[in-house]
Design an enzyme around this catalytic site. Sequence first.
Site, PDB file in Angstrom:
ATOM      1  N   LYS A 263       0.846  -1.201   0.000  1.00  0.00           N
ATOM      2  CA  LYS A 263       0.000   0.000   0.000  1.00  0.00           C
ATOM      3  C   LYS A 263       0.875   1.243   0.000  1.00  0.00           C
ATOM      4  O   LYS A 263       1.989   1.218   0.525  1.00  0.00           O
ATOM      5  CB  LYS A 263      -0.866   0.017   1.273  1.00  0.00           C
ATOM      6  CG  LYS A 263      -2.003  -0.970   1.293  1.00  0.00           C
ATOM      7  CD  LYS A 263      -2.813  -0.819   2.574  1.00  0.00           C
ATOM      8  CE  LYS A 263      -3.935  -1.841   2.643  1.00  0.00           C
ATOM      9  NZ  LYS A 263      -4.972  -1.642   1.619  1.00  0.00           N
ATOM     10  N   ARG A 337     -10.192 -11.696   2.044  1.00  0.00           N
ATOM     11  CA  ARG A 337     -11.003 -12.803   1.525  1.00  0.00           C
ATOM     12  C   ARG A 337     -10.249 -14.133   1.609  1.00  0.00           C
ATOM     13  O   ARG A 337     -10.855 -15.191   1.748  1.00  0.00           O
ATOM     14  CB  ARG A 337     -11.463 -12.478   0.088  1.00  0.00           C
ATOM     15  CG  ARG A 337     -10.355 -12.337  -0.899  1.00  0.00           C
ATOM     16  CD  ARG A 337     -10.775 -11.537  -2.139  1.00  0.00           C
ATOM     17  NE  ARG A 337     -10.839 -10.089  -1.884  1.00  0.00           N
ATOM     18  CZ  ARG A 337     -11.187  -9.187  -2.791  1.00  0.00           C
ATOM     19  NH1 ARG A 337     -11.539  -9.564  -4.013  1.00  0.00           N
ATOM     20  NH2 ARG A 337     -11.202  -7.900  -2.489  1.00  0.00           N
TER      21      ARG A 337
HETATM   22  N1  BES Z   1      -8.161  -3.814   4.462  1.00  0.00           N
HETATM   23  C1  BES Z   1      -8.329  -3.416   3.113  1.00  0.00           C
HETATM   24  C2  BES Z   1      -9.633  -2.661   2.885  1.00  0.00           C
HETATM   25  C3  BES Z   1      -9.743  -1.340   3.578  1.00  0.00           C
HETATM   26  C4  BES Z   1      -9.261  -0.191   2.981  1.00  0.00           C
HETATM   27  C5  BES Z   1     -10.342  -1.246   4.798  1.00  0.00           C
HETATM   28  C6  BES Z   1      -9.383   1.023   3.618  1.00  0.00           C
HETATM   29  C7  BES Z   1     -10.467  -0.021   5.447  1.00  0.00           C
HETATM   30  C8  BES Z   1      -9.979   1.111   4.853  1.00  0.00           C
HETATM   31  C9  BES Z   1      -8.294  -4.632   2.211  1.00  0.00           C
HETATM   32  O1  BES Z   1      -7.491  -5.672   2.616  1.00  0.00           O
HETATM   33  C10 BES Z   1      -7.774  -4.181   0.885  1.00  0.00           C
HETATM   34  O2  BES Z   1      -6.630  -3.809   0.822  1.00  0.00           O
HETATM   35  N2  BES Z   1      -8.624  -4.206  -0.122  1.00  0.00           N
HETATM   36  C11 BES Z   1      -8.249  -3.793  -1.428  1.00  0.00           C
HETATM   37  C12 BES Z   1      -8.814  -4.775  -2.406  1.00  0.00           C
HETATM   38  C13 BES Z   1      -8.277  -4.601  -3.809  1.00  0.00           C
HETATM   39  C14 BES Z   1      -6.798  -4.948  -3.855  1.00  0.00           C
HETATM   40  C15 BES Z   1      -9.059  -5.510  -4.722  1.00  0.00           C
HETATM   41  C16 BES Z   1      -8.833  -2.388  -1.649  1.00  0.00           C
HETATM   42  O3  BES Z   1      -9.951  -2.136  -1.180  1.00  0.00           O
HETATM   43  O4  BES Z   1      -8.175  -1.572  -2.260  1.00  0.00           O
HETATM   44 MN    MN Z   2      -5.468  -5.447   1.964  1.00  0.00          MN
END
Ligand code: BES
Ligand code: MN
Length: 485
Positions: A263, A337
Site C-alpha cells: 500500500k 477474503r
Molecule cells: N483492508 C483493506 C480494505 C480497507 C481499505 C479497509 C481502507 C479499510 C480502509 C483490504 O485488505 C484491501 O486492501 N482491499 C483492497 C482490495 C483490492 C486490492 C481488490 C482495496 O480495497 O483496495
Molecule cells: Mn489489503
Amino acid sequence: MQFRFSDSPPSHVRLHARVLNQEDMPSDLDQAVAEGARAARFKGSAGQVFETFSMKDGTLRRLALAGAGEADATLRRLNLEKAGAALAAKYLVSGESAMVLDLGHADLSGEEAAAALLGLRLRSWRLDTYRTKLPADKRPSLETVHVVGAPDGTHDAWAEAEAVARGVEFTRTLVTEPANRLYPESFVALCEKAFEGTGAELIVLDEEAMEKLGMGALLGVGQGSERASRILAIRWNGGRTGDRPSVFVGKGVTFDTGGISLKPPPGMEDMKWDMGGAGAVAGALLALAGRKAKANVIGVLGLVENMPDGKAQRPGDIVTTMSGQTVEVLNTDAEGRLVLCDALHWAQEEFDPARIVDLATLTGAMIIALGNEHGGMFANDDKLAGQLTCAGEGVGDRLWRLPLAPAYDKLIDSPIADMKNVGPREAGSITAAQFLQRFIRKGTPWAHLDIAGMVWSTKPGHTWDKGATGYGVRLIDRFVKENLE
Ligand code: BES
Ligand code: MN
Ligand code: ZN
C-alpha cells in the site's frame, strides 16, 4: 465510570443533570434557569445540552439539562443514548468528579433509563495508557454518576446493558491497540484474559494445526510476517443442547501493509484496525457471555498479519484453500477474503452452523459506496438479511444491502486456477462478496458485512469519540436477542 443508584442525591455533589423530553420544561425549575434555557434555544432535542448555575437551598449548583427528543419517537432508546452521551462528552474532562443524574422527568421505562446510562458509559470510553504526559486538566475527571429518579426495572435493564458496554469497550481496545502490541498471539492472549470466568470456551488453532487442515489461503497471507497466524474460536453455549449454533466469523488482519502489493504510505497506519471484524465478534461474544444470553453462538476469528518480506507470497502465486478450491493470488492486498475463505470453510465443517455471518473491513470500495453511515451487507437469504437490518436499525449500527449475482461471480474466474482473488476495479465490494460465497455450503443462510467504513471514525459520533466505534458488537447482540433467544 460507575453508576450508583439512590433515592435522594448526596448533598456534596455540585453537578446536577436532568434528562428532559422535547418541549417539556419542568415547572419546578427556577425562573432564571427556565428563561436561560429558552434564551439559549434549548428545546430538549436529542443530545442537546443546556448548562447554567443555580442557587438551591443556599448552595450554588452547576445544572445541566439534557434533551431526549420527543417522548413518542420511534427510536426513543437511541435518543436517550444521545442524551446520556452528550452529558459524558461535556463533563468527562470538566474537572467534576461526580454527577447527579435525574431520570425522573422524562417518563421513562427501565430500559429507556438504561439506554441513557449506556450512552453515558460508552461516550466516556477512551484509551489513555500511552499518554504519559497528559496534563491534569485534560484527564478524565468524572468518576461517579449518582442516578436518581430511575424507574422500576432500571437495575435489571442496566445489568444487561452493562454487559454489552463491556463488549463494546473490549472491541474498542482491540481496535485501538497498535500493531506492535496487537498481533495474532497477543490478540488470543487478550481474549483468554477477557473471557476468564465467563463460561465461554476458547479453541485455538496454531499454524501446525492449520497446515494439517490445509488452510493454504490463510497461511499464505501470514507467510511474510514474523508473527505467527492463529484461528480463535469462542464458543458460548447458552441455548438448548443440540440447537445448531449461529456462527460469526471476523476478519482479523492485525496489520495490512498490502504485502508485496504494498500500500502507499499515506494512511497506512489505519490498517492497524483491519482486525475490526474480529474485534467486533470478540466483543459481541463477551457481551453475550456477560449477560448469559440463551443462545448457542460461536465466534471464529481469522488472525494474521499481512507483511512483505523474503518469504511473502507473490502476485501470481496459486494457493489451495481448505475447501480444495484453488486461488490465483493476483493482488496480495486482497488478503481479507483469503483469510475468511479458510475461516468460513473450517467454521462450517467444525460447527455445522444454522446460519453464518461474517464481518470484515474488506474493501476500500465499500467506503466509496456507503461512506461512514452504513455497513454494506451481502446475503443469500432474505430472512437473515431482514433480521440483521432490523437489529442494526435498533442499535444504530446501520446496514445497507447490496446485490450478489452470477454475472458478478464470473468476474473472478481465473484462466489458470478455480478463481482469482481480485476482479476488475468496478463493483469491487461485490466481487469480494462473490469470492466469499464460493465457500458457503449450499443451503446455509449466510450474510457478509463489509464494515470498512464503520470501524474507525475521524470525528465524534453519538456514543463514541473519534477513533474506534465498536461497530458490530451491539448489532450482533441485538440480532441474537431478537431472533435466537
Ligand atoms: N483492508 C483493506 C480494505 C480497507 C481499505 C479497509 C481502507 C479499510 C480502509 C483490504 O485488505 C484491501 O486492501 N482491499 C483492497 C482490495 C483490492 C486490492 C481488490 C482495496 O480495497 O483496495
Ligand atoms: Mn489489503
Ligand atoms: Zn485488509
